[in-house]
Motif scaffolding. Structure first.
Motif, short mmCIF file in Angstrom:
data_model
loop_
_atom_site.label_atom_id
_atom_site.label_comp_id
_atom_site.label_asym_id
_atom_site.label_seq_id
_atom_site.Cartn_x
_atom_site.Cartn_y
_atom_site.Cartn_z
N THR A 94 1.24 -4.16 8.87
CA THR A 94 0.84 -2.78 8.57
C THR A 94 1.50 -2.29 7.29
OG1 THR A 94 0.48 -2.27 10.90
CG2 THR A 94 0.82 -0.41 9.42
N HIS A 95 2.80 -2.55 7.14
CA HIS A 95 3.49 -2.13 5.93
C HIS A 95 2.89 -2.83 4.71
CE1 HIS A 95 6.64 -1.64 2.90
NE2 HIS A 95 7.05 -0.60 3.60
N PHE A 96 2.62 -4.12 4.86
CA PHE A 96 2.03 -4.89 3.77
C PHE A 96 0.67 -4.33 3.37
CE2 PHE A 96 1.00 -8.45 1.22
CZ PHE A 96 -0.28 -8.88 1.57
N ASP A 97 -0.15 -3.99 4.35
CA ASP A 97 -1.50 -3.49 4.09
C ASP A 97 -1.51 -2.19 3.30
OD1 ASP A 97 -2.60 -5.62 5.40
OD2 ASP A 97 -2.84 -4.58 7.30
N HIS A 98 -0.42 -1.42 3.37
CA HIS A 98 -0.39 -0.11 2.73
C HIS A 98 0.43 -0.09 1.45
CE1 HIS A 98 -2.33 2.16 6.06
NE2 HIS A 98 -1.87 1.15 6.77
N GLU A 99 0.72 -1.27 0.88
CA GLU A 99 1.60 -1.33 -0.28
C GLU A 99 0.91 -0.96 -1.59
OE1 GLU A 99 4.80 -4.65 1.33
OE2 GLU A 99 3.40 -5.18 -0.25
N ARG A 100 -0.39 -0.97 -1.64
CA ARG A 100 -1.10 -0.63 -2.87
C ARG A 100 -2.18 0.40 -2.58
NH1 ARG A 100 2.55 -3.27 -4.08
NH2 ARG A 100 2.74 -5.00 -5.56
N ILE A 101 -2.24 1.40 -3.41
CA ILE A 101 -3.30 2.41 -3.29
C ILE A 101 -3.81 2.71 -4.68
CG2 ILE A 101 -3.85 4.78 -2.60
CD1 ILE A 101 -1.58 4.65 -0.60
N PRO A 102 -5.13 2.66 -4.89
CA PRO A 102 -6.17 2.25 -3.95
C PRO A 102 -6.64 0.83 -4.17
CG PRO A 102 -7.19 3.43 -5.75
CD PRO A 102 -5.70 3.32 -6.08
N GLU A 103 -6.06 0.10 -5.14
CA GLU A 103 -6.52 -1.26 -5.42
C GLU A 103 -6.25 -2.17 -4.25
OE1 GLU A 103 -5.90 -3.04 -9.47
OE2 GLU A 103 -4.53 -4.36 -8.37
#
Length: 735
Positions: A94-103
């Motif tokens: 979950t933490h990994f999935d949210h590390e870049r926004i929005p690319e």
């Protein structure tokens, strides 16, 4: 409130409510430590780390909980399903999935197209999935291709895995077949996915290098994770630098299930095979293309579709039973393994044609949301521990990247099948739901929508038994057998390219111990390969890295020709191939026009190139018009080269340094060259003849001194259809 205060503090009624953290007393009158005190505490902390290194640097969760095993997801039995209660895996992913926004975190740079899938025959004996229910059945699709490591602004021709994702808009909802152009993966458990991507991405202290794995952190990770050995063979081979997105294979990577209407299950592997053949660039060519046109692959796909040269792939299935899988020397749940076609043949079941470019890049290509969890009735999952993490990760990523849980309502993501459910509200809600009912069961809405029962998606009822454990099955421990299989299945030229890929990448590593450790791992794949890499790095061949499994099972197949690009030539045509014809005032226009017409009739794209744009004077035939210049184009952008006849024109071309560059690059990269009449002198000046160093004819160098233009053009078309001439490179190496 009074009770809370009295019960708090230091445990004494009316206490001073002090809290002691790391030796600092905090309370109503807590004082900020002096600089001297802070420095003393920092020194003490450094001393503690030195004295208790292991304890001070123990891996923990975000909540500070020590992590006992960072290698394996929690499963019900070694080959059982991954458990949702694994909070360590879920927090990490979950933490990994949210590390870049929005690319996108990975697969950020991509291109896509609309098209359709057409089934060849019914596959109802194996699956009830809608696309396979009748011969000739058409299912709309949207396909996206991408690099993995680079950011949106990176280059197309980097050495990398390519994403190959297809969204089927079926009668029973959307099915996303999310895969790569390589059939195996770096790791076999989703627990390691964040570590892999963190290692291959630009190093965090300086943000370099972009879109490249040739740096310390990636190879440090790879050398410590020998399970990467197999995929590294593929990535360091020519597969890592495809000629075109239209000329690369695609694979579903994981083992999935097919389930028929009777509830019977078979395992399946998905294969996409391009009609144009599977072709690659060579490294020098890829590097130069990157500098000339960083959008090379994206432009190639777009231009081909706009020109009506619709790319086409054949979908093939490897279908096998669980009993067969249990008898293999490898585990089909291991994403670092493939099933050799000698064991399970690939059955063609349909074709995909991409025939329409997106109307808007952002609205479609950027906002399309693929998810490994998006399956339809008739397609189900296996217990692959990497697949389990992807099922969770994709949706979580889309929620972050696309602004909320309603990303499925974006037009490119919306199914063609009707959507009826009780979901409501949330950011970016598009649907205007009518009525007062948004729950089930209900009577106020007539009970609608109803459950579909067995007519809907039903998970295959696989029996599950086993203790909750973190670990892997025994067969997962064989890291090298299939890496050796891939290497030994290549031609001599392909093996040389693999060794060159490793040498280049590892030469960029600044820590000698990492280079040596990686070469020691390669010894287990092939001493020949490891020796070639070690020699190029200037190091002695190290001892083999100790194997986790000293005596792996005897493989069923030790050489599989289907793993070589030489087995995937395509139909031999030259449709959409790019050919450069060089010109100058005084060329023989008649022969140029004849060659141009023949090439265009065969489907090639021809560009007339001169020192300047506009008309070129010819000594015979029709007027000629240069559409590109030596200044605004490059030899690496073309699949073949034609040099003109006409002594005056050839003399002028010989005075252009760019002409020699064109000839030398085309020859070096194994391309087909046709010299008409007087232009043979240009080849001589470049040191190029029609025979290879050992006297054999060079099949990619053609001249028309004694034959008709029509005959030599036909030979040129045939040679161009082979894409490249590895005989030339092999002869150069031997010479």
């Amino acid at each position: 409130m009074r009770h809370c205060r009295q019960a708090g503090g230091d445990g004494r009624a009316g206490g001073s409510h002090r809290l002691v953290i790391a030796g600092i007393q905090l309370g109503r009158r807590a004082m900020k430590p002096t600089r001297k005190q802070a420095d003393a505490r920092a020194a003490k902390g450094r001393q503690d780390v030195g004295e208790g290194q292991a304890a001070a640097q123990t891996l923990t969760t975000n909540q500070g909980v020590p992590v006992g095993d960072n290698q394996h997801s929690l499963k019900a039995g070694l080959r059982g399903p991954t458990l949702l209660e694994d909070f360590i895996l879920r927090e990490k992913i979950t933490h990994f999935d949210h590390e870049r926004i929005p690319e996108r975190i990975v697969h950020a740079r991509g291109s896509a197209a609309h098209g359709f899938f057409e089934a060849y025959k019914p596959m109802t004996a194996f699956t009830r999935a809608a696309p396979f229910q009748a011969a000739g059945k058409i299912t709309p699709v949207f396909a996206r291709f991408s690099t993995v490591a680079g950011e949106r602004g990176s280059t197309d021709t980097a050495r990398d895995v390519r994403g190959f994702a297809v969204k089927f808009y079926t009668d029973e909802g959307n099915w996303d077949l999310v895969g790569n152009n390589i059939p195996v993966f770096f790791i076999r458990d989703a627990m390691k996915f964040p570590d892999l991507v963190h290692a291959v991405k630009p190093e965090p202290h300086n943000g370099m290098p972009q879109a490249a794995s040739a740096h310390d952190t990636f190879w440090d990770f790879a050398s410590l994770m020998p399970e990467t050995s197999h995929v590294l063979m593929w990535v360091m081979s020519d597969r890592g630098i495809p000629r075109s997105l239209r000329m690369m294979q695609g694979f579903g990577v994981h083992t999935f299930r097919l389930v028929n209407a009777q509830g019977e299950s078979h395992f399946v592997k998905f294969h996409w095979k391009p009609k144009l053949g599977t072709h690659s660039l060579v490294w020098d060519e890829a590097v130069k293309i990157s500098g000339v046109d960083s959008d090379f692959h994206r432009r190639d796909l777009w231009d081909a579709i706009e020109a009506g040269e619709f790319p086409e792939w054949e979908l093939g299935l490897q279908i096998f039973t669980e009993a067969q899988a249990e008898g293999f020397s490898f585990d089909v749940l291991d994403a670092t393994k493939l099933i050799p076609e000698e064991l399970v043949p690939v059955t063609p079941v349909g074709r995909m044609v991409l025939n329409r470019n997106p109307d808007n890049f952002f609205a479609e290509t950027e906002q399309v949301a693929f998810c490994a969890a998006h399956v339809v009735p008739g397609i189900d999952f296996s217990n692959d521990p990497l697949l389990a993490g992807r099922i969770h990760s994709y949706i979580d990523t889309q929620i972050s990247r696309l602004g909320g849980a309603n990303f499925h309502e974006i037009p490119v993501n919306a199914p063609l099948a009707p959507v009826r459910n009780n979901q409501r509200d949330g950011l970016h809600r598009h649907t205007v739901a009518r009525g007062r009912v948004a729950y089930e069961p209900n009577s106020l809405g007539g009970g609608c929508p109803f459950e579909a029962g067995t007519a809907g998606f039903v998970s295959f009822p696989q029996a599950v038994e086993g203790d909750k454990v973190r670990g892997k099955p025994e067969k997962f421990a064989d890291h090298y057998t299939q890496a050796t299989l891939f290497y030994e299945s290549q031609t001599a030229v392909e093996k040389a390219h693999i060794a060159g890929g490793f040498r280049f990448e590892l030469s960029k590593v600044t820590v000698p111990a990492i280079r040596e450790r990686m070469v020691s791992s390669l010894v287990n794949v092939s001493k020949e390969l490891a020796g070639a890499v070690a020699a190029g790095l200037g190091i002695a061949l190290p001892a083999a890295m100790p194997r986790v499994q000293p005596q792996p099972a005897m493989p069923e197949v030790t050489r599989s020709p289907a793993l070589s690009l030489m087995a995937l030539p395509g139909d031999g045509g030259i449709r959409s191939r790019r050919v450069a014809i060089l010109m100058a005032d005084g060329v023989a226009g008649e022969s140029i026009s004849a060659v141009q017409a023949a090439l265009q009739a065969a489907g090639a794209t021809v560009q007339l190139i001169a020192a300047r744009l506009g008309p070129v004077t010819s000594v015979s035939g029709p007027a000629l018009e240069a559409t590109a210049t030596f200044e605004n184009t490059s030899p690496v952008l073309f699949d073949g080269l034609v040099l003109p006849d006409g002594e005056a024109g050839v003399t002028l071309l010989g005075q252009q340094a760019e002409v020699m560059d064109f000839i030398s690059n085309q020859y070096r990269h194994g391309k087909t060259i046709l010299a008409l009449g007087a232009s043979a002198v240009l080849l001589q000046r470049a040191g190029i003849g029609a025979v290879l160093p050992k006297g054999k004819p060079d099949p990619g160098v053609l001249m028309d001194a004694k034959v008709k233009v029509t005959s030599v053009t036909a030979a040129f078309v045939s040679a161009l259809g082979k894409h490249r001439h590895p005989e030339r490179e092999a002869a150069q190496t031997a010479h």
